[in-house]
Write a protein that holds these residues in place. Structure first.
Motif, PDB file in Angstrom:
ATOM      1  N   LYS A 126       0.847  -1.188   0.000  1.00 56.65           N
ATOM      2  CA  LYS A 126       0.000   0.000   0.000  1.00 56.65           C
ATOM      3  C   LYS A 126       0.881   1.236   0.000  1.00 56.65           C
ATOM      4  N   VAL A 127       0.453   2.255  -0.713  1.00 55.45           N
ATOM      5  CA  VAL A 127       1.177   3.513  -0.759  1.00 55.45           C
ATOM      6  C   VAL A 127       0.750   4.349   0.437  1.00 55.45           C
ATOM      7  N   ILE A 128       1.707   4.835   1.193  1.00 53.00           N
ATOM      8  CA  ILE A 128       1.432   5.638   2.376  1.00 53.00           C
ATOM      9  C   ILE A 128       1.823   7.067   2.074  1.00 53.00           C
ATOM     10  N   ALA A 129       0.923   7.982   2.380  1.00 54.94           N
ATOM     11  CA  ALA A 129       1.204   9.406   2.152  1.00 54.94           C
ATOM     12  C   ALA A 129       2.215   9.872   3.189  1.00 54.94           C
ATOM     13  N   PHE A 130       3.348  10.345   2.728  1.00 54.88           N
ATOM     14  CA  PHE A 130       4.405  10.803   3.616  1.00 54.88           C
ATOM     15  C   PHE A 130       4.260  12.305   3.822  1.00 54.88           C
ATOM     16  N   ASN A 131       4.292  12.733   5.069  1.00 56.36           N
ATOM     17  CA  ASN A 131       4.199  14.141   5.397  1.00 56.36           C
ATOM     18  C   ASN A 131       5.596  14.620   5.780  1.00 56.36           C
ATOM     19  N   GLY A 132       6.175  15.494   4.986  1.00 53.13           N
ATOM     20  CA  GLY A 132       7.534  15.937   5.208  1.00 53.13           C
ATOM     21  C   GLY A 132       7.670  17.105   6.155  1.00 53.13           C
ATOM     22  N   ARG A 133       6.563  17.603   6.688  1.00 56.17           N
ATOM     23  CA  ARG A 133       6.671  18.723   7.610  1.00 56.17           C
ATOM     24  C   ARG A 133       7.285  18.281   8.928  1.00 56.17           C
ATOM     25  N   GLU A 134       7.897  19.215   9.632  1.00 58.27           N
ATOM     26  CA  GLU A 134       8.525  18.914  10.913  1.00 58.27           C
ATOM     27  C   GLU A 134       7.591  19.258  12.057  1.00 58.27           C
ATOM     28  N   THR A 135       7.702  18.526  13.138  1.00 60.46           N
ATOM     29  CA  THR A 135       6.941  18.823  14.336  1.00 60.46           C
ATOM     30  C   THR A 135       7.622  19.977  15.054  1.00 60.46           C
ATOM     31  N   PRO A 136       6.876  21.047  15.350  1.00 57.05           N
ATOM     32  CA  PRO A 136       7.522  22.178  16.030  1.00 57.05           C
ATOM     33  C   PRO A 136       7.909  21.805  17.459  1.00 57.05           C
ATOM     34  N   THR A 137       9.031  22.317  17.910  1.00 56.82           N
ATOM     35  CA  THR A 137       9.480  22.070  19.275  1.00 56.82           C
ATOM     36  C   THR A 137       9.064  23.229  20.162  1.00 56.82           C
ATOM     37  N   ARG A 138       9.067  22.982  21.452  1.00 60.24           N
ATOM     38  CA  ARG A 138       8.700  24.039  22.392  1.00 60.24           C
ATOM     39  C   ARG A 138       9.849  25.017  22.523  1.00 60.24           C
ATOM     40  N   GLY A 139       9.530  26.230  22.853  1.00 62.36           N
ATOM     41  CA  GLY A 139      10.548  27.261  22.988  1.00 62.36           C
ATOM     42  C   GLY A 139      10.454  28.228  21.824  1.00 62.36           C
ATOM     43  N   ARG A 140      11.471  29.052  21.682  1.00 64.63           N
ATOM     44  CA  ARG A 140      11.465  30.007  20.589  1.00 64.63           C
ATOM     45  C   ARG A 140      12.850  30.117  20.011  1.00 64.63           C
ATOM     46  N   GLU A 141      12.930  30.626  18.794  1.00 60.39           N
ATOM     47  CA  GLU A 141      14.216  30.798  18.152  1.00 60.39           C
ATOM     48  C   GLU A 141      14.694  32.221  18.375  1.00 60.39           C
ATOM     49  N   LEU A 142      15.994  32.360  18.601  1.00 58.92           N
ATOM     50  CA  LEU A 142      16.574  33.673  18.832  1.00 58.92           C
ATOM     51  C   LEU A 142      16.940  34.316  17.503  1.00 58.92           C
ATOM     52  N   THR A 143      16.778  35.621  17.427  1.00 56.85           N
ATOM     53  CA  THR A 143      17.210  36.341  16.241  1.00 56.85           C
ATOM     54  C   THR A 143      18.726  36.520  16.310  1.00 56.85           C
ATOM     55  N   ILE A 144      19.318  36.971  15.218  1.00 56.66           N
ATOM     56  CA  ILE A 144      20.774  37.171  15.182  1.00 56.66           C
ATOM     57  C   ILE A 144      21.196  38.221  16.203  1.00 56.66           C
ATOM     58  N   LEU A 145      20.421  39.309  16.315  1.00 53.30           N
ATOM     59  CA  LEU A 145      20.747  40.363  17.269  1.00 53.30           C
ATOM     60  C   LEU A 145      20.682  39.846  18.702  1.00 53.30           C
ATOM     61  N   GLU A 146      19.662  39.017  19.024  1.00 58.27           N
ATOM     62  CA  GLU A 146      19.560  38.442  20.369  1.00 58.27           C
ATOM     63  C   GLU A 146      20.713  37.485  20.651  1.00 58.27           C
ATOM     64  N   GLN A 147      21.173  36.752  19.653  1.00 60.98           N
ATOM     65  CA  GLN A 147      22.304  35.856  19.848  1.00 60.98           C
ATOM     66  C   GLN A 147      23.593  36.628  20.094  1.00 60.98           C
ATOM     67  N   LEU A 148      23.799  37.729  19.362  1.00 62.63           N
ATOM     68  CA  LEU A 148      25.015  38.517  19.532  1.00 62.63           C
ATOM     69  C   LEU A 148      25.050  39.250  20.854  1.00 62.63           C
ATOM     70  N   LEU A 149      23.924  39.819  21.252  1.00 64.48           N
ATOM     71  CA  LEU A 149      23.879  40.617  22.468  1.00 64.48           C
ATOM     72  C   LEU A 149      23.398  39.836  23.685  1.00 64.48           C
ATOM     73  N   GLY A 150      23.102  38.570  23.532  1.00 65.34           N
ATOM     74  CA  GLY A 150      22.542  37.777  24.624  1.00 65.34           C
ATOM     75  C   GLY A 150      23.486  37.558  25.776  1.00 65.34           C
ATOM     76  N   ASN A 151      24.781  37.511  25.546  1.00 64.90           N
ATOM     77  CA  ASN A 151      25.740  37.240  26.607  1.00 64.90           C
ATOM     78  C   ASN A 151      26.259  38.490  27.290  1.00 64.90           C
ATOM     79  N   VAL A 152      25.889  39.655  26.791  1.00 64.74           N
ATOM     80  CA  VAL A 152      26.359  40.893  27.413  1.00 64.74           C
ATOM     81  C   VAL A 152      25.708  41.012  28.787  1.00 64.74           C
ATOM     82  N   GLY A 153      26.495  41.192  29.804  1.00 60.00           N
ATOM     83  CA  GLY A 153      25.976  41.347  31.159  1.00 60.00           C
ATOM     84  C   GLY A 153      25.863  40.050  31.924  1.00 60.00           C
ATOM     85  N   ARG A 154      26.194  38.936  31.319  1.00 56.57           N
ATOM     86  CA  ARG A 154      26.113  37.655  32.027  1.00 56.57           C
ATOM     87  C   ARG A 154      27.414  37.324  32.727  1.00 56.57           C
ATOM     88  N   GLY A 155      28.386  38.173  32.634  1.00 58.43           N
ATOM     89  CA  GLY A 155      29.620  37.959  33.380  1.00 58.43           C
ATOM     90  C   GLY A 155      30.696  37.267  32.604  1.00 58.43           C
TER      91      GLY A 155
END
Length: 162
Positions: free
Chosen positions: A114-143
């Motif tokens: 039997k042919v099975i319909a394959f779904n290529g979408r990914e399951t979203p994970t919990r949390g959020r993705e950081l923008t480039i600016l947040e990644q660059l400035l994220g460590n400022v002030g953390r010591g």
């Protein structure tokens, strides 16, 4: 004389191009050399006799280790085209749990698949993705670049260089 050479060259070119279009056959999986899985006798053969005559199975059932599968398939490919599966055979040998005697032998072919319909979408994970600016400035002030001022703070160990 020139015509004869031209005819020979054309004939050689046609033969070469015809040979290039010959299908390439690929055999995969279980290859029955001396015994065939369809020849297993229900009620008389056991796990040990089946393993001795056919060898190890291609796969065993995920939920029941008493079901063995012997799988083979034949693919053909012509030139640059996609391979086409021309034959597929799956033989399922089921054993009794207590006596290990063959209970049933089921044979399935390519027509039973039997042919099975394959779904290529990914399951979203919990949390959020950081923008480039947040990644660059994220460590400022953390010591990371500043000296550690946590010497007398509760929970810190003396001499800890974090």
């Amino acid at each position: 004389m020139f015509r004869r050479v031209a005819y020979v060259a054309i004939a050689a070119g046609l033969l070469t191009s015809a040979a290039a279009c010959a299908p390439i056959t690929t055999y995969s999986g279980f290859q029955a050399i001396e015994a065939n899985p369809k020849d297993v006798k229900v009620g008389t053969d056991t796990k040990s006799t089946v393993r001795a005559s056919l060898g190890s199975p291609s796969a065993t059932s995920t939920f029941d280790p008493n079901v063995w599968f012997y799988i083979d398939q034949i693919k053909e490919r012509v030139a640059f085209r996609r391979p086409v599966i021309t034959s597929r055979n799956v033989v399922a040998v089921t054993f009794d749990k207590e006596t290990e005697v063959v209970k049933s032998v089921d044979t399935m072919s390519l027509k039973d698949g039997k042919v099975i319909a394959f779904n290529g979408r990914e399951t979203p994970t919990r949390g959020r993705e950081l923008t480039i600016l947040e990644q660059l400035l994220g460590n400022v002030g953390r010591g990371g670049m500043l000296p550690n001022q946590d010497e007398g703070v509760p929970g810190s160990r003396p001499g800890d260089q974090r």
